[in-house]
Design an enzyme around this catalytic site. Structure first.
Site, mmCIF file in Angstrom:
data_model
loop_
_atom_site.group_PDB
_atom_site.id
_atom_site.type_symbol
_atom_site.label_atom_id
_atom_site.label_comp_id
_atom_site.label_asym_id
_atom_site.label_seq_id
_atom_site.Cartn_x
_atom_site.Cartn_y
_atom_site.Cartn_z
ATOM 1 N N ARG A 87 -46.657 5.862 1.601
ATOM 2 C CA ARG A 87 -46.992 5.799 3.028
ATOM 3 C C ARG A 87 -46.055 6.698 3.817
ATOM 4 O O ARG A 87 -45.047 7.203 3.301
ATOM 5 C CB ARG A 87 -46.869 4.363 3.540
ATOM 6 C CG ARG A 87 -45.461 3.819 3.412
ATOM 7 C CD ARG A 87 -45.220 2.551 4.206
ATOM 8 N NE ARG A 87 -43.920 1.988 3.894
ATOM 9 C CZ ARG A 87 -42.764 2.418 4.390
ATOM 10 N NH1 ARG A 87 -42.738 3.448 5.228
ATOM 11 N NH2 ARG A 87 -41.622 1.835 4.054
ATOM 12 N N ASP A 90 -40.037 5.598 7.009
ATOM 13 C CA ASP A 90 -38.814 5.487 6.216
ATOM 14 C C ASP A 90 -38.798 4.135 5.512
ATOM 15 O O ASP A 90 -39.795 3.722 4.947
ATOM 16 C CB ASP A 90 -37.593 5.693 7.134
ATOM 17 C CG ASP A 90 -36.366 6.184 6.385
ATOM 18 O OD1 ASP A 90 -35.721 5.374 5.707
ATOM 19 O OD2 ASP A 90 -36.055 7.386 6.486
ATOM 20 N N ILE A 91 -37.686 3.431 5.576
ATOM 21 C CA ILE A 91 -37.554 2.174 4.835
ATOM 22 C C ILE A 91 -37.889 0.984 5.718
ATOM 23 O O ILE A 91 -37.616 0.993 6.928
ATOM 24 C CB ILE A 91 -36.131 2.023 4.239
ATOM 25 C CG1 ILE A 91 -36.110 0.966 3.137
ATOM 26 C CG2 ILE A 91 -35.100 1.726 5.332
ATOM 27 C CD1 ILE A 91 -34.878 1.011 2.264
ATOM 28 N N GLY A 172 -50.440 0.172 6.488
ATOM 29 C CA GLY A 172 -50.772 -0.323 7.820
ATOM 30 C C GLY A 172 -49.584 -0.871 8.585
ATOM 31 O O GLY A 172 -48.598 -0.165 8.792
ATOM 32 N N CYS A 190 -36.479 1.580 9.242
ATOM 33 C CA CYS A 190 -37.217 2.785 9.650
ATOM 34 C C CYS A 190 -36.298 3.987 9.834
ATOM 35 O O CYS A 190 -36.677 4.984 10.467
ATOM 36 C CB CYS A 190 -38.027 2.526 10.920
ATOM 37 S SG CYS A 190 -39.176 1.139 10.756
#
Length: 230
Positions: A87, A90-91, A172, A190
């Site tokens: 996706r 980030d994390i 999503g 993120c």
């Protein structure tokens, strides 16, 4: 109106769910390829998956592994899985107490605009939160839904990351409802330093039934995307 098949998987392992998404995603893409090759117009399906994952950190394809603050040994000790995902973003953390939504849509059935798609996903959550008197907002350049944007108290309540190919979507959003926010302490969420995360439970100081929130999410998704669920 477009038809969307609603699938509620309950609590399911991240990798198993990812594999399931990939099956639906790839079959839709293959149908589009066959349509083009054979000059046919078979209808492509659309899906919406609700799921809740056991503890897991996932790193987006453009993410920085340094935003994970635990070693492999520490992950094992804490019982947290880790996957590098395909996706965007980030994390992030997924775990009990989150409502996760994975729409697998053929955007050719809707509109050919990924940015509009992301803004619509954000709007679904913003409208859902508004029903609980929580003011969700967008933060420029930072996908997802936030509270108190532009203040020292900015905090994220819903993370988003998607993948698209041939205008078909997967992955999503993850809305923190009763999530244990302590799990976010082991990552830089993120990849954004200095901003906190929150949950609906923290903001409202009460629990809300998942079933109720899911119904509101579907209502706003239906209105914005002009769809019917079956």
């Amino acid at each position: 109106m477009q038809q969307i098949k609603l699938l509620d998987l309950g609590i399911k392992n991240y990798k198993e769910t990812w594999d399931y998404q990939e099956t639906l995603f790839q079959s839709t893409i293959q149908l589009k390829i066959e349509n083009r090759k054979n000059n046919t117009n078979d209808k492509t399906p659309n899906y919406f998956i609700f799921v809740e994952h056991p503890h897991v950190y996932t790193l987006g394809k453009s993410g920085d592994i340094n935003n994970l603050l635990l070693t492999e040994t520490q992950l094992t000790e804490k019982g947290i899985a880790f996957y590098k995902s395909n996706r965007g973003g980030d994390i992030t953390y997924h775990g009990p107490g989150q409502i996760i939504g994975y729409p697998i849509l053929d955007l050719d059935n809707f509109f050919g605009d990924i940015h509009k798609y992301l803004r619509f996903l954000e709007e679904v959550i913003i409208r859902t939160l508004a029903e609980y008197h929580i003011k969700g907002e967008r933060s420029e350049g930072e996908t997802g839904v936030w509270l108190d944007v532009g203040t020292p108290f900015a905090r994220k309540i819903c993370a988003m990351g998607v993948r698209t190919s041939r205008w078909v979507t997967m992955h999503g959003f993850a809305l923190n409802v009763t999530t244990n926010l302590g799990y976010f302490d082991h990552i830089i969420p993120c990849g954004i330093r200095g901003k906190a995360v929150t949950s609906m439970e923290v903001e409202l100081n009460r629990k809300i039934p998942f079933k109720e929130i899911k119904a509101k999410i579907l209502k706003h998704f239906k209105e914005l995307f002009e769809v019917e669920f079956n």
